[in-house]
Motif scaffolding. Structure first.
Motif, PDB file in Angstrom:
ATOM      1  N   MET A 180      23.642  39.408  32.326  1.00 34.52           N
ATOM      2  CA  MET A 180      24.074  38.205  33.032  1.00 34.52           C
ATOM      3  C   MET A 180      24.871  38.470  34.315  1.00 34.52           C
ATOM      4  N   ILE A 181      25.764  39.460  34.272  1.00 29.44           N
ATOM      5  CA  ILE A 181      26.649  39.693  35.420  1.00 29.44           C
ATOM      6  C   ILE A 181      26.084  40.833  36.252  1.00 29.44           C
ATOM      7  N   LYS A 182      25.838  40.565  37.509  1.00 32.42           N
ATOM      8  CA  LYS A 182      25.314  41.596  38.403  1.00 32.42           C
ATOM      9  C   LYS A 182      26.284  42.758  38.510  1.00 32.42           C
ATOM     10  N   GLY A 183      25.776  43.956  38.539  1.00 35.42           N
ATOM     11  CA  GLY A 183      26.619  45.133  38.699  1.00 35.42           C
ATOM     12  C   GLY A 183      27.120  45.275  40.126  1.00 35.42           C
ATOM     13  N   GLY A 184      28.125  46.117  40.292  1.00 36.25           N
ATOM     14  CA  GLY A 184      28.595  46.464  41.627  1.00 36.25           C
ATOM     15  C   GLY A 184      29.409  45.409  42.329  1.00 36.25           C
ATOM     16  N   GLN A 185      29.944  44.463  41.583  1.00 34.46           N
ATOM     17  CA  GLN A 185      30.735  43.407  42.224  1.00 34.46           C
ATOM     18  C   GLN A 185      32.227  43.740  42.241  1.00 34.46           C
ATOM     19  N   VAL A 186      32.877  43.329  43.318  1.00 37.92           N
ATOM     20  CA  VAL A 186      34.338  43.343  43.382  1.00 37.92           C
ATOM     21  C   VAL A 186      34.765  41.912  43.641  1.00 37.92           C
ATOM     22  N   SER A 187      35.658  41.384  42.834  1.00 41.09           N
ATOM     23  CA  SER A 187      36.090  39.995  43.018  1.00 41.09           C
ATOM     24  C   SER A 187      37.581  39.908  43.310  1.00 41.09           C
ATOM     25  N   HIS A 188      37.909  39.100  44.296  1.00 38.21           N
ATOM     26  CA  HIS A 188      39.312  38.808  44.593  1.00 38.21           C
ATOM     27  C   HIS A 188      39.776  37.507  43.925  1.00 38.21           C
ATOM     28  N   GLN A 189      38.926  36.943  43.093  1.00 39.31           N
ATOM     29  CA  GLN A 189      39.362  35.762  42.325  1.00 39.31           C
ATOM     30  C   GLN A 189      40.646  36.117  41.562  1.00 39.31           C
ATOM     31  N   VAL A 190      41.635  35.251  41.664  1.00 36.92           N
ATOM     32  CA  VAL A 190      42.844  35.437  40.866  1.00 36.92           C
ATOM     33  C   VAL A 190      42.503  35.111  39.413  1.00 36.92           C
ATOM     34  N   GLY A 191      42.594  36.117  38.571  1.00 34.62           N
ATOM     35  CA  GLY A 191      42.258  35.941  37.163  1.00 34.62           C
ATOM     36  C   GLY A 191      43.457  36.186  36.269  1.00 34.62           C
ATOM     37  N   ASN A 192      43.316  35.852  35.011  1.00 34.33           N
ATOM     38  CA  ASN A 192      44.410  36.021  34.065  1.00 34.33           C
ATOM     39  C   ASN A 192      43.827  36.315  32.679  1.00 34.33           C
ATOM     40  N   LEU A 193      44.545  37.083  31.899  1.00 30.46           N
ATOM     41  CA  LEU A 193      44.104  37.364  30.530  1.00 30.46           C
ATOM     42  C   LEU A 193      43.817  36.078  29.773  1.00 30.46           C
ATOM     43  N   MET A 194      44.568  35.037  30.085  1.00 28.86           N
ATOM     44  CA  MET A 194      44.400  33.761  29.398  1.00 28.86           C
ATOM     45  C   MET A 194      43.040  33.132  29.675  1.00 28.86           C
ATOM     46  N   ASP A 195      42.355  33.635  30.725  1.00 32.88           N
ATOM     47  CA  ASP A 195      41.042  33.077  31.079  1.00 32.88           C
ATOM     48  C   ASP A 195      39.942  33.535  30.128  1.00 32.88           C
ATOM     49  N   LEU A 196      40.182  34.616  29.416  1.00 31.88           N
ATOM     50  CA  LEU A 196      39.124  35.158  28.558  1.00 31.88           C
ATOM     51  C   LEU A 196      38.669  34.135  27.518  1.00 31.88           C
ATOM     52  N   TYR A 197      39.633  33.395  27.003  1.00 36.42           N
ATOM     53  CA  TYR A 197      39.365  32.394  25.954  1.00 36.42           C
ATOM     54  C   TYR A 197      38.288  31.417  26.407  1.00 36.42           C
ATOM     55  N   LEU A 198      38.559  30.699  27.493  1.00 39.76           N
ATOM     56  CA  LEU A 198      37.609  29.666  27.938  1.00 39.76           C
ATOM     57  C   LEU A 198      36.343  30.292  28.512  1.00 39.76           C
ATOM     58  N   THR A 199      36.479  31.488  29.074  1.00 41.88           N
ATOM     59  CA  THR A 199      35.301  32.190  29.589  1.00 41.88           C
ATOM     60  C   THR A 199      34.339  32.505  28.446  1.00 41.88           C
ATOM     61  N   MET A 200      34.877  32.989  27.345  1.00 38.79           N
ATOM     62  CA  MET A 200      34.038  33.350  26.211  1.00 38.79           C
ATOM     63  C   MET A 200      33.426  32.097  25.562  1.00 38.79           C
ATOM     64  N   LEU A 201      34.216  31.038  25.468  1.00 36.43           N
ATOM     65  CA  LEU A 201      33.649  29.783  24.941  1.00 36.43           C
ATOM     66  C   LEU A 201      32.483  29.319  25.808  1.00 36.43           C
ATOM     67  N   ASP A 202      32.691  29.406  27.130  1.00 43.84           N
ATOM     68  CA  ASP A 202      31.637  29.040  28.074  1.00 43.84           C
ATOM     69  C   ASP A 202      30.390  29.883  27.841  1.00 43.84           C
ATOM     70  N   MET A 203      30.597  31.162  27.674  1.00 46.12           N
ATOM     71  CA  MET A 203      29.469  32.091  27.500  1.00 46.12           C
ATOM     72  C   MET A 203      28.692  31.794  26.224  1.00 46.12           C
ATOM     73  N   ALA A 204      29.431  31.389  25.194  1.00 46.26           N
ATOM     74  CA  ALA A 204      28.789  31.124  23.905  1.00 46.26           C
ATOM     75  C   ALA A 204      28.424  29.650  23.746  1.00 46.26           C
ATOM     76  N   SER A 205      28.606  28.889  24.825  1.00 48.10           N
ATOM     77  CA  SER A 205      28.333  27.437  24.796  1.00 48.10           C
ATOM     78  C   SER A 205      29.044  26.754  23.632  1.00 48.10           C
ATOM     79  N   LEU A 206      30.291  27.076  23.437  1.00 47.12           N
ATOM     80  CA  LEU A 206      31.092  26.461  22.371  1.00 47.12           C
ATOM     81  C   LEU A 206      32.094  25.480  22.975  1.00 47.12           C
ATOM     82  N   SER A 207      32.423  24.455  22.215  1.00 41.76           N
ATOM     83  CA  SER A 207      33.383  23.454  22.712  1.00 41.76           C
ATOM     84  C   SER A 207      34.803  23.980  22.597  1.00 41.76           C
TER      85      SER A 207
END
Lengths: 521, 521
Positions: free
Chosen positions: A328-355
Motif C-alpha cells: 500500500m505505501i510507496k517505498g522511498g518516501q520522506v514525509s514532513h507531516q507532523v506525526g505523533n505516536l497517538m496517530d497509530l490508533y486511528l491510522t490502524m483503524l482506518d487501515m482495517a476499515s474499523l469504526s
C-alpha cells in the motif's frame, strides 16, 4: 567499508498531485499490524537519520521500502505515559498517566505505584481483538503491573516480557522483575533471565526476536490477522546485548544493543517475506521518548536536537518513525507531516476499515492519507511535562510556556538532561514561567531551539496569537482524567505475581502502607 | 510529502573480501575530475547526513550512486588554509597558510594580506595541466588575490569567480570584490554582480552553474580530459540565492542557498549523463570547514558534533564528503575510512596514473583503494588552529592538547563558535593547555566530545601513548613553511585588478604601509 551491506539510495518521482494508484485492498482481508517500539532510542540513532556509525542496515532498509517521518513526536518524554498514549491514541493528561502530587513532574509506572491503565480506556488492542485479530505483546508493557492492568486484560492474547523497567535493585530482598509468559510469571530478570552486571551480556533480545518469529509463523498458518507489539528494552539502562553482539558496535554497549535490535528487525522482515505476509502487513517503527542523555555514553543520540528524555525540548519529544507496507505505501518516501505516536490508533483503524470506539476523545489523527497520497495536514504538538503543558508546536513554530532542564532532585541522583548544552533562558535550572511572554522558536531555521525570536518582531506578533489560539482551544475541551500515579505502596511490588509458586519465586510482601508517590523528574 | 522526489534506499551486498570487479579503465583515457567544494557547509546539512529538512535530493542521489564518507576531515577549520590544503595535499603549516604573529589563531586571505600560494607549491591543477588536462575554477579562489597568486598562474586555464570572500564593506570608497573572467576583472560583487542587501537575492549561483555546464559541453566536444573545481560561495555570509529559490527552504536563506547549489549539482549530473561522461568522470563533493555556528540561524548544521567553523572540535573539522564515479566506484557505499581533503590530490593522481611530484612531502593519502575495494587504513587527523597543533585523532580516539572556544576579540565582534554548547574544561573561554595531561575522547561512543575519559582509567593509559607517539612522529618530520599571512597592507587590496580599466572600476590605492596582520579568530 565497515560492513558487507551498504547503503544504496535511488530516487524516483512520486505521485503527489494525483492520487497514487495503490493495489486495491481486499475489504474482507484485514491487514496485519506490527509495531516495533523502542526504549529510549533517539531521533539520531539510525543510519537513515544520519548517525555517523551507520549501524542499522535493516532499519535503513525498512525506511527505503517505506516512509520515513522527519517530524514525528511522542506524547510524553517518558516511558509509561508514552506507551499508554500509543495504545490509547490519547494524551497522558486524558488517559490518566500522570500525577498531581507535584507540579510538572514526569511520572511513570514503577513497581510501587498503584495505578495503571484504567478499565475505561479502550486500547487499540481491544478494538482489534473484537475485530478478530490475534494480538501479542513481546517485551515491555509498563502500563501498570498489578493484575488488573496486565496486557491480557487489555486486548492482548499473548505476552512474553516484563511489566516494568529492569532497574538494578540493591539489597538482599528485592522484588521480582518478572518475565511473564501470558498470564504467568516464568522467571526473574537478572536471575532466571540473566543479565551480566559486568559485561552487559544477556540473551533477552534474542528471546524477544524468537518470540516474534514463532508468532508470525503461527499466524501465517492460522491465516488470522494479527497485531504484534514488539517492545524490546535492551536500549534502556542497564543496557544489554547477547554474546554475539557484545563489542561489535563502534558506539559501545548502547550500540551493541541497537545492532542486535536492528538484526531482529531484519529477521522479522525476512520472515514476513518468507511467509508472503509482506504486502498485507503494516509495520511501524518508533521509540517511546528521546534518548536518555543523562546516561552519558550509555545513552543514544538525539541528532541535532536539544536535550533528551524527560524534557519537552525536541530531543525529548521528536522520534524516529518509519512506516512500511509494501502493498500500500510507496517505498522511498520522506514525509514532513507532523506525526505523533497517538496517530497509530486511528491510522490502524482506518487501515482495517474499523469504526472508532464511540464517546472517546482522541488526540491522534489518521496518517493513512499522508502515507498513501502524501497529503500534509497542519496540526499541533502539545508537549506536556507531567500535568503541565510546557510547549506547543504549530507549523514550524514552537512556543515555550515553561522551560526546565533538570530538577534538583534528579540532579541529586546524578541526572543531567542537557549535558554539554546550555542556552540562556531556555535550559533553565529552575522551572521558568514564560506564560505571559512565551519564547518563540522556528524549528526549520533552528532545530536546536537555540535562538529565541524576539517578541518585538513582526514574526513573533503574527505567529504567537495563532499558537495561543491553538492552546486555548485545546484547553477549552480538555477534561483531565483521574491521575493514575498519585498513590504508591511498597506492598504492591511484584513480590508474588501469578505463577511464582511453580518456579519458587514467591516472596512475602511487606505491610501495606499507602503514600503519595513523588518523582524526581 | 514536501517534494515530488523522495528517498529510495536499496541494499545490496558489496564485495569486500574479494577485489570488486570494476570496468577496466582504458589506461590511455584519463578520467575527468570534478570537485564540488562548498563554503561553510556543515557535516549535518545534507539529507543523506540526516538533516531534518531533507532539501538536497541531488546530493543525496549523488551519494546513492557513489560512496559517502562518515569520517572525513578538512585540514583547517577556516577557508583559505582549507582550500590551499585541498589543492596542495599538504597541511597549512607545510604550505604556508598560517601566521606566526599570534599563537594559535586561524588566519585566512583577506584583501589586505600580502601572501598567497607560494610558487614553490605544486598544485594538483599544475600536475594535471602538464598531463594534458584542461582546468577550470568556478567560484571562490582564496589562495591570495595579488596577481602572482591567481589561479591562472597556478595550473588553471580558466576562471570565473572571485579571489576573496564577499564581505559587505562599509563606507563610500571601498575596494573591489572583483569577479574575474580568466585574467581580467569583469565587475564588482554587489554592484555589477548584484546581491540585494535586504532580501539576499542574487543570480551568482546560477552563473556559476551555467559556467560549469558550458565548460562540460566544450570539453566533451574537445575530447580533452578536464578538472572542474566548482566552488560556489552562496552559503558563506552574506548568504544569497536567486529569485527562483528565495523563500523555498524551510530553513530560511541559508537553506535557499543550499537548495540552489543542490539544484546546480543536479544540473551537472544531468549534463554528465547527457554528454556520456558519467563513466569516466570522478566527482567529489565536500566543504571547506564546518558550518559557521557564529552566523546563528544564517549558518548551517554540524549535526551531532561540537561547535563549528574556526574550532578544532568535530563541528569545525568533520565534513560531508561524497565520491562518485559510476564507471569505477560502486554505488551505495558508506565508508568509515578516516579521510581528508588533502587526500584528493594523491587520489586523483592515482586515478589518472600520474606520478607524484618529486621532493614534495604530502599529508594526504590515496583513497582509491578505499573507494574501489573498501580497504580501511588507520591514519591520524591533525587538528591545527593557526600554528598550533590542538588535537589529534587516531582510530576512534581523539586527544585534546589545547582547547579554546571563542577568543575575546572574536566575541567582541559578535562571534560565538559554540552557541548553546558548553562543556567544562572543553569549550574553554581561554586557550587551555592540556599538553601535560591531554583530554581523551572516544568519538564512537561520544561524537559530541562531551565526556572526558578519565586519565586514571586503563583505557586512557593504553590509548594515550599511541596518540602521543603519532604526534611525536608527525612533529619530528615537520618543517613548517614560511608563513604567508604575517604581513598586511591596505594598498594591496583589489583597488585596480587587471581589466578594471575596460569596465571603469579602477580605484586609487592608498599609500603603502606594511603592518603585521592580526586575526581575531
Amino acid at each position: 567499508m565497515s560492513s558487507q551491506i551498504s547503503l544504496y539510495i535511488v530516487w524516483f518521482v512520486l505521485c503527489v498531485h494525483s492520487r497514487c494508484s495503490v493495489q486495491s485492498n481486499d475489504s474482507n482481508k484485514k491487514p496485519n499490524f506490527i509495531i516495533l517500539f523502542m526504549d529510549d532510542m533517539g531521533w539520531g540513532d539510525l543510519g537513515c537519520y544520519g548517525h555517523p556509525a551507520r549501524e542499522t542496515p535493516n532499519l535503513d532498509k525498512m525506511a527505503s521500502q517505506g516512509l520515513l517521518f522527519t517530524d514525528f513526536y511522542t506524547a510524553s518524554a517518558i516511558c509509561s505515559p508514552s506507551r499508554a498514549s500509543l495504545l490509547t491514541g490519547r494524551l497522558p493528561i486524558r488517559n490518566g498517566f500522570y500525577s498531581t502530587n507535584q507540579v510538572a513532574r514526569n511520572s511513570y509506572a514503577p513497581q510501587e505505584v498503584l495505578g495503571g491503565i484504567a478499565a475505561s480506556e479502550v486500547l487499540i488492542s481491544e478494538v482489534l481483538q473484537k475485530a478478530g485479530y490475534r494480538n501479542k505483546i513481546v517485551g515491555k508493557w509498563h502500563l501498570g503491573h498489578q493484575a488488573e492492568y496486565l496486557p491480557l486484560r487489555h486486548g492482548f492474547h499473548e505476552w512474553f516480557g516484563a511489566p516494568n523497567c529492569h532497574y538494578k535493585y540493591d539489597g538482599k530482598i528485592i522484588p521480582n522483575i518478572p518475565v511473564y509468559k501470558d498470564h504467568l510469571m516464568t522467571g526473574r530478570y537478572y536471575d532466571d533471565y540473566k543479565i551480566d552486571h559486568e559485561t552487559g551480556v544477556a540473551n533477552l533480545t534474542q528471546m524477544y526476536i524468537e518470540e516474534a518469529l514463532v508468532f508470525l509463523d503461527r499466524q501465517a498458518k492460522a491465516k488470522q490477522p494479527f497485531f504484534l507489539y514488539w517492545a524490546p528494552d535492551a536500549t534502556h539502562t542497564p543496557l544489554y546485548a547477547s554474546e554475539k553482539f557484545r563489542g561489535h558496535s563502534s558506539r559501545g554497549l548502547y550500540g551493541d544493543a541497537v545492532m542486535e535490535i536492528d538484526y531482529g528487525v531484519g529477521k522479522i522482515l525476512d520472515k514476513l517475506k518468507q511467509l508472503h505476509l509482506d504486502d498485507n502487513t503494516f509495520m511501524f517503527f518508533s521509540s517511546d521518548n528521546g534518548a536518555a542523555t543523562y546516561a552519558f555514553t550509555e545513552g543514544g543520540s538525539n541528532g541535532p536536537f536539544l536535550c533528551g528524555k524527560q524534557t519537552t525540548f525536541e530531543g525529548g519529544f521528536r522520534q524516529p518513525a518509519i512506516a512500511r507496507w509494501p502493498g500500500m505505501i510507496k517505498g522511498g518516501q520522506v514525509s514532513h507531516q507532523v506525526g505523533n505516536l497517538m496517530d497509530l490508533y486511528l491510522t490502524m483503524l482506518d487501515m482495517a476499515s474499523l469504526s472508532r470506539p464511540k464517546g472517546v476523545v482522541f488526540d491522534g489523527i489518521s496518517l493513512l492519507p499522508t502515507m498513501l497520497n502524501g497529503t500534509k495536514k497542519d496540526r499541533p504538538v502539545f508537549y506536556y511535562r507531567g500535568d503541565t503543558l510546557f510547549k506547543v508546536r504549530l507549523g514550524q513554530y514552537k512556543a515555550h510556556f515553561y522551560t526546565w532542564n533538570t530538577p534538583r532532585e534528579a540532579q541529586d541522583i546524578g541526572y543531567h538532561y542537557c549535558p554539554g548544552q546550555r542556552i540562556d533562558k531556555v535550559t533553565t535550572d529552575q522551572m521558568a514561567n514564560y506564560t505571559q511572554a512565551p519564547l518563540l522558536f522556528h524549528l526549520g531555521r533552528d532545530p536546536g531551539e537555540k535562538f529565541i525570536i524576539p517578541s518585538h518582531t513582526a514574526e513573533y506578533q503574527t505567529v504567537m496569537p495563532r499558537l495561543l489560539k491553538t492552546v486555548h482551544e485545546h484547553r477549552r475541551d480538555l477534561r483531565p482524567a483521574k491521575p493514575q500515579f498519585n498513590l504508591c505502596d511498597l506492598a504492591v511490588q511484584n513480590w508474588a505475581p501469578a505463577g511464582c509458586e511453580k518456579i519458587n519465586r514467591c516472596q512475602m510482601a511487606p505491610m501495606s502502607y499507602l503514600y503519595n508517590c513523588t518523582w524526581p523528574y
